[in-house]
Design a protein around this motif. Structure first.
Motif, PDB file in Angstrom:
ATOM      1  N   ILE A 241       0.845  -1.205   0.000  1.00  0.00           N
ATOM      2  CA  ILE A 241       0.000   0.000   0.000  1.00  0.00           C
ATOM      3  C   ILE A 241       0.881   1.256   0.000  1.00  0.00           C
ATOM      4  CG2 ILE A 241      -1.591   1.345   1.434  1.00  0.00           C
ATOM      5  CD1 ILE A 241      -3.221  -0.987   0.922  1.00  0.00           C
ATOM      6  N   THR A 281       1.371  -3.507   4.695  1.00  0.00           N
ATOM      7  CA  THR A 281       0.195  -4.156   4.116  1.00  0.00           C
ATOM      8  C   THR A 281       0.319  -4.243   2.597  1.00  0.00           C
ATOM      9  OG1 THR A 281      -1.157  -3.299   5.920  1.00  0.00           O
ATOM     10  CG2 THR A 281      -2.330  -4.037   3.961  1.00  0.00           C
ATOM     11  N   TYR A 290     -12.232   1.303  -4.252  1.00  0.00           N
ATOM     12  CA  TYR A 290     -13.539   0.676  -3.991  1.00  0.00           C
ATOM     13  C   TYR A 290     -14.659   1.555  -4.559  1.00  0.00           C
ATOM     14  CZ  TYR A 290     -11.600  -2.785  -0.743  1.00  0.00           C
ATOM     15  OH  TYR A 290     -10.912  -3.841  -0.192  1.00  0.00           O
ATOM     16  N   TRP A 296     -10.773   4.956  -1.382  1.00  0.00           N
ATOM     17  CA  TRP A 296     -10.227   3.848  -0.595  1.00  0.00           C
ATOM     18  C   TRP A 296      -9.900   4.431   0.776  1.00  0.00           C
ATOM     19  CZ3 TRP A 296      -4.773   3.141   0.565  1.00  0.00           C
ATOM     20  CH2 TRP A 296      -3.949   4.162   0.091  1.00  0.00           C
ATOM     21  N   PRO A 297      -9.634   3.622   1.794  1.00  0.00           N
ATOM     22  CA  PRO A 297      -9.538   4.169   3.153  1.00  0.00           C
ATOM     23  C   PRO A 297      -8.636   5.387   3.297  1.00  0.00           C
ATOM     24  CG  PRO A 297      -9.627   1.794   3.268  1.00  0.00           C
ATOM     25  CD  PRO A 297      -9.589   2.133   1.798  1.00  0.00           C
ATOM     26  N   CYS A 304      -4.824   3.071   6.681  1.00  0.00           N
ATOM     27  CA  CYS A 304      -5.075   1.656   6.384  1.00  0.00           C
ATOM     28  C   CYS A 304      -4.971   0.897   7.711  1.00  0.00           C
ATOM     29  CB  CYS A 304      -4.009   1.182   5.401  1.00  0.00           C
ATOM     30  SG  CYS A 304      -3.907  -0.611   5.241  1.00  0.00           S
ATOM     31  N   VAL A 305      -5.870  -0.053   7.958  1.00  0.00           N
ATOM     32  CA  VAL A 305      -5.779  -0.842   9.191  1.00  0.00           C
ATOM     33  C   VAL A 305      -5.195  -2.239   8.923  1.00  0.00           C
ATOM     34  CG1 VAL A 305      -7.615   0.423  10.377  1.00  0.00           C
ATOM     35  CG2 VAL A 305      -8.191  -1.662   9.112  1.00  0.00           C
ATOM     36  N   GLY A 306      -4.709  -2.442   7.713  1.00  0.00           N
ATOM     37  CA  GLY A 306      -4.022  -3.708   7.411  1.00  0.00           C
ATOM     38  C   GLY A 306      -4.957  -4.891   7.293  1.00  0.00           C
ATOM     39  N   CYS A 307      -6.164  -4.652   6.780  1.00  0.00           N
ATOM     40  CA  CYS A 307      -7.181  -5.715   6.821  1.00  0.00           C
ATOM     41  C   CYS A 307      -6.879  -6.908   5.939  1.00  0.00           C
ATOM     42  CB  CYS A 307      -8.556  -5.136   6.485  1.00  0.00           C
ATOM     43  SG  CYS A 307      -8.793  -4.793   4.740  1.00  0.00           S
ATOM     44  N   SER A 308      -5.945  -6.790   5.009  1.00  0.00           N
ATOM     45  CA  SER A 308      -5.695  -7.927   4.106  1.00  0.00           C
ATOM     46  C   SER A 308      -4.488  -8.765   4.524  1.00  0.00           C
ATOM     47  CB  SER A 308      -5.494  -7.434   2.674  1.00  0.00           C
ATOM     48  OG  SER A 308      -4.402  -6.546   2.629  1.00  0.00           O
TER      49      SER A 308
END
Ligand code: SF4
Ligand code: F3S
Length: 371
Positions: A241, A281, A290, A296-297, A304-308
């Protein structure tokens, strides 16, 4: 759903994709736009879109079954709300979706019969999509559908599938249900069904465009896309990212948001000090974005919260604390210097991750050597 009347002409013959799209009001122009977008997502050479269109026109629709276990249905939502003009419809029309608990008309025994029929009659020929984690503790009693433990259904359905796509972080790695103390013993599909051929499409929710591109890749090349050591397609998860982020020049220049709503926040400065996990991330959010590519966030002003990433949530919380070891922080630094530091950390993480490497065994993907 499935091979229903919407997919048959007056004589009962199955319609090809162009005819189906015409019936659904999707113009050829919109379809070509879709093919161009998918080609770009897959990083195919320029001018490949007509080949994608031709291949999809001719492809025999594979059957797909979609299982939901410990989840919030966010990935189903993401698919159904994907971009206009009706990309979701195009995807669903390319596939013969024979079982999807949330959106199928059938219920109860009738629905379960549809699933049993696919598993029995199309062994090794269908695609399974799994949304949600699978609990293993106490015999899997914490998630049962139709009186059957999710783990048993997953073994039967994913074990007999040509390929399984684990959509969202919960299906990929356990996600939120697996967060400490993980009371139900939740895991991702590959851990629950080690012999299945699984591609992970993590994200919370997954980006439906990445699912579409994975399916199209499979239909075009008759094999799964190249993956990294965490089982994620490189076309979507091969880049960090932080390296594609539009706020990156501010990071390099030492310009950070210090407080929500401050001058830096209003100016679009870097969110690293507010806890952004972009430096650790891997996902194509900055480029794929999105909601019809609107945002996007990080573009919306939140880190980014690192969701992936695997082990999201535990490794990425607290969300608003900054990452402890990010090379280049606070100084003018070249992207190469920063990238080198992070790449070393990532290689180490890949090396110790033994579970997903099992996914390589018998893997049909072209990515077995590519991380
Ligand atoms: Fe973008 Fe976050 Fe990296 Fe800052 S720390 S450049 S906001 S990804
Ligand atoms: Fe998730 Fe970070 Fe993308 S939070 S959606 S990986 S920007």
């Amino acid at each position: 759903m499935g091979k229903n009347d919407a997919h048959l002409d007056d004589t009962g013959t199955e319609l090809n994709l162009p005819r189906m799209l015409e019936q659904r009001g999707v113009s050829r122009r919109d379809f070509m736009k879709f093919c161009t977008a998918v080609s770009a997502a897959l990083a195919l050479p320029a001018g490949f879109a007509p080949k994608v269109a031709q291949a999809l026109d001719e492809v025999k629709r594979p059957t797909l079954v979609w299982l939901e276990f410990q989840d919030c249905a966010g990935d189903t939502e993401a698919l159904l709300r994907s971009a206009n003009p009706t990309v979701a419809e195009i995807v669903l029309d390319i596939l013969s979706v024979d079982y999807h608990e949330t959106i199928m008309a059938a219920a109860g025994h009738q629905a379960e019969e549809a699933l049993t029929k696919v598993v029995k009659e199309q062994k090794g020929k269908y695609i399974a999509v799994v949304e949600g984690a699978i609990p293993l503790k106490d015999g899997g009693v914490y998630c049962c559908v139709s009186g059957k433990a999710a783990v048993d259904t997953a073994r039967e359905v994913c074990g007999g599938a040509m390929a399984t796509l684990a959509v969202g972080t919960c299906a990929s790695y356990g996600g939120i249900p697996a967060a400490a103390p993980n009371p139900t013993g939740a895991v991702g599909v590959k851990d629950a069904v080690p012999n299945a051929t699984v591609v992970n499409l993590p994200g919370c929710p997954l980006n439906a465009d990445n699912l579409t591109a994975t399916v199209v890749h499979f239909l075009l090349f008759n094999k799964l896309p190249a993956v990294d050591s965490f089982g994620r397609p490189l076309f979507a998860y091969g880049k960090r990212i932080h390296d594609n982020c539009e706020r990156r020049p501010h990071f390099d220049a030492g310009q950070y948001v210090e407080k929500w709503g401050d001058h830096g926040h209003q100016k679009g400065f870097c969110l690293y000090k507010m806890g952004c996990k972009g430096p650790e991330t891997y996902h194509n959010c900055p480029t794929q974005r999105y909601n019809e590519k609107t945002s996007w966030p990080v573009a919306s002003g939140h880190g980014c919260v690192g969701c992936s990433q695997p082990q999201f949530w535990d490794t990425m919380t607290p969300f608003y604390h900054r990452l402890p070891h990010v090379p280049g922080f606070g100084i003018e630094a070249t992207a190469d210097k920063i990238g080198l530091g992070i790449a070393a950390g990532t290689a180490a993480a890949f090396a110790v991750h033994g579970v997903i490497s099992a996914c390589r065994k018998g893997d049909t993907s072209e990515g077995a050597k590519e991380d």
